[in-house]
Design a protein around this motif. Structure first.
Motif, PDB file in Angstrom:
ATOM      1  N   SER A  61       1.845   2.652 -10.584  1.00  0.00           N
ATOM      2  CA  SER A  61       1.431   2.708  -9.355  1.00  0.00           C
ATOM      3  C   SER A  61       0.378   3.991  -9.214  1.00  0.00           C
ATOM      4  O   SER A  61       0.320   4.763 -10.216  1.00  0.00           O
ATOM      5  CB  SER A  61       2.515   3.078  -8.140  1.00  0.00           C
ATOM      6  N   ASP A 125      -2.769   9.068  -1.166  1.00  0.00           N
ATOM      7  CA  ASP A 125      -2.022   7.960  -1.829  1.00  0.00           C
ATOM      8  C   ASP A 125      -0.571   8.043  -1.128  1.00  0.00           C
ATOM      9  O   ASP A 125       0.017   7.025  -0.673  1.00  0.00           O
ATOM     10  CB  ASP A 125      -1.686   8.137  -3.223  1.00  0.00           C
ATOM     11  N   VAL A 128      -1.213   6.650   2.627  1.00  0.00           N
ATOM     12  CA  VAL A 128      -1.295   5.035   2.728  1.00  0.00           C
ATOM     13  C   VAL A 128       0.030   4.359   2.536  1.00  0.00           C
ATOM     14  O   VAL A 128       0.522   3.514   3.100  1.00  0.00           O
ATOM     15  CB  VAL A 128      -2.391   4.673   1.688  1.00  0.00           C
ATOM     16  N   ALA A 129       1.008   4.943   1.760  1.00  0.00           N
ATOM     17  CA  ALA A 129       2.311   4.643   1.103  1.00  0.00           C
ATOM     18  C   ALA A 129       3.031   4.441   2.299  1.00  0.00           C
ATOM     19  O   ALA A 129       4.115   3.682   2.305  1.00  0.00           O
ATOM     20  CB  ALA A 129       2.737   5.137   0.071  1.00  0.00           C
ATOM     21  N   ARG A 132       0.611   3.136   5.806  1.00  0.00           N
ATOM     22  CA  ARG A 132       0.319   1.669   5.973  1.00  0.00           C
ATOM     23  C   ARG A 132       0.805   1.130   4.629  1.00  0.00           C
ATOM     24  O   ARG A 132       0.136   0.762   3.842  1.00  0.00           O
ATOM     25  CB  ARG A 132      -1.342   1.673   5.468  1.00  0.00           C
ATOM     26  N   PRO A 133       1.967   1.068   4.756  1.00  0.00           N
ATOM     27  CA  PRO A 133       2.768   0.274   3.339  1.00  0.00           C
ATOM     28  C   PRO A 133       2.426  -1.210   3.094  1.00  0.00           C
ATOM     29  O   PRO A 133       2.477  -1.636   2.286  1.00  0.00           O
ATOM     30  CB  PRO A 133       4.297   0.369   3.868  1.00  0.00           C
ATOM     31  N   TYR A 136      -0.745  -1.195   1.392  1.00  0.00           N
ATOM     32  CA  TYR A 136      -0.919  -0.160   0.267  1.00  0.00           C
ATOM     33  C   TYR A 136      -1.957  -0.848  -1.204  1.00  0.00           C
ATOM     34  O   TYR A 136      -2.745  -0.146  -1.509  1.00  0.00           O
ATOM     35  CB  TYR A 136       0.336   0.149  -0.311  1.00  0.00           C
ATOM     36  N   THR A 137      -1.352  -1.948  -1.490  1.00  0.00           N
ATOM     37  CA  THR A 137      -2.194  -2.427  -2.470  1.00  0.00           C
ATOM     38  C   THR A 137      -3.570  -2.825  -2.501  1.00  0.00           C
ATOM     39  O   THR A 137      -4.252  -3.134  -3.321  1.00  0.00           O
ATOM     40  CB  THR A 137      -1.086  -3.729  -3.184  1.00  0.00           C
TER      41      THR A 137
END
Length: 342
Positions: A61, A125, A128-129, A132-133, A136-137
């Motif tokens: 990740s 990071d 966002v994790a 905004r889960p 995230y990707t």
């Protein structure tokens, strides 16, 4: 001839004398042992983090991509300063050449500014994790991570080149004694006999930019993270969210507090002796502690280390406490054949 000789440009000194960490000779042996042990631990810890995050597919990740670069930065940090310190402590001639000194403060400032940006990218990071889960990707994709890493290295290099261009031209008028244990831009500016107002102003502006702007971004990110965590009703979810950020916050504190003390306090309150010990802290102690912080506070890293150790024990044939003693090759073949026939 006298006027002609006076018009010639001054040649830079061939080498500088480093006074070291302390002027007490009886402290050199204990400091040598502490520095040597700390350097070995820092090397082993950061190399382990790099290998684990590179070899384990579960640590692919963006967080561990940034962590890998952070560990590489710490490896370069310690290698830039500590070997020269150990050599000087072990010999009576505590000198460093002009070229070696220039390379040392160039690389040191390059790595320091790069680490500021990498820590800010890690805060992004984590934001966002947690906040905004579901996206995230989509947000933290590989291309963005590469751009952030490239921005960190290139911006740090640009700052370092500006500092070198201004510092390497300074005249020293025969002064060669640096009251420090390694070459650093502020110490070189103080040693010069010319007007260094432009150097001081440039150093203050660039350091304030690379320290305060990423730090403000990190604090803003964690302020938004704290607001999102407080909305989580389940204690287990709140504890998990805070656990993913605690190691990064600890590393940020270890890095920024000494940097702020060294570069952003008024010159009237600056003490050279205290400054040397603070510089010693962030040059060797902080890189040594970071791998332990990430290992002890991160279950994924601990699990990856255990799997790597188990794989290593399996390859060498000695076994390990986690996977048990290694079976002979014939026994393993019979076991596979029996499982295939079932």
């Amino acid at each position: 001839m006298r006027g002609h000789n006076q018009s010639l440009p001054e040649r830079p000194p061939e080498n500088f004398v480093l006074l070291g960490v302390s002027d007490r000779p009886w402290l050199e042996l204990p400091l040598f042992v502490v520095l040597l042990v700390s350097y070995v631990l820092a090397m082993l810890g950061n190399i382990s983090i790099i290998l684990v995050s590179q070899l384990d597919p579960r640590l692919s990740s963006p967080m561990y991509v940034f962590l890998r670069h952070l560990s590489f930065l710490d490896l370069c940090y310690t290698t830039t300063t500590v070997p020269q310190m150990l050599v000087n402590m072990g010999t009576a001639c505590k000198t460093i050449s002009f070229g070696g000194c220039s390379v040392q403060y160039t690389v040191f400032h390059w790595l320091g500014c790069t680490e500021c940006v990498v820590l800010a990218a890690m805060a992004l990071d984590r934001y966002v994790a947690i906040c905004r889960p579901l996206r995230y990707t989509l947000i933290m994709h590989c291309a963005l991570c590469r751009r952030l890493v490239a921005l960190a290295w290139l911006s740090g290099l640009g700052n370092s080149l500006v500092q070198v261009a201004l510092t390497v031209q300074l005249p020293y008028c025969g002064q060669r004694v640096l009251n420090n244990f390694f070459c650093e831009v502020p110490a070189m500016i103080k040693l010069s006999c010319a007007d260094t107002a432009a150097n001081d102003a440039t150093l203050a502006v660039l350091v304030a930019f690379f320290v305060l702007v990423p730090l403000a971004f990190i604090l803003l990110s964690y302020g938004l993270i704290a607001r999102s965590v407080l909305r989580i009703r389940a204690p287990s979810g709140r504890h998990k969210a805070l656990g993913t950020c605690s190691s990064h916050l600890a590393v940020v504190s270890l890095f920024y507090l000494p940097a702020i003390y060294m570069y952003l306090q008024p010159p009237s309150r600056y003490s050279q002796e205290q400054g040397k010990f603070v510089a010693l802290f962030y040059a060797i102690i902080t890189p040594m502690l970071k791998p332990f912080i990430y290992t002890l506070r991160n279950k994924d890293v601990k699990g990856a280390l255990q799997r790597l150790l188990a794989r290593t024990c399996g390859l060498c044939g000695r076994g390990c406490p986690r996977c048990g003693p290694r079976q002979p090759r014939r026994a393993r073949v019979r076991t596979r054949e029996s499982m295939a026939t079932q």
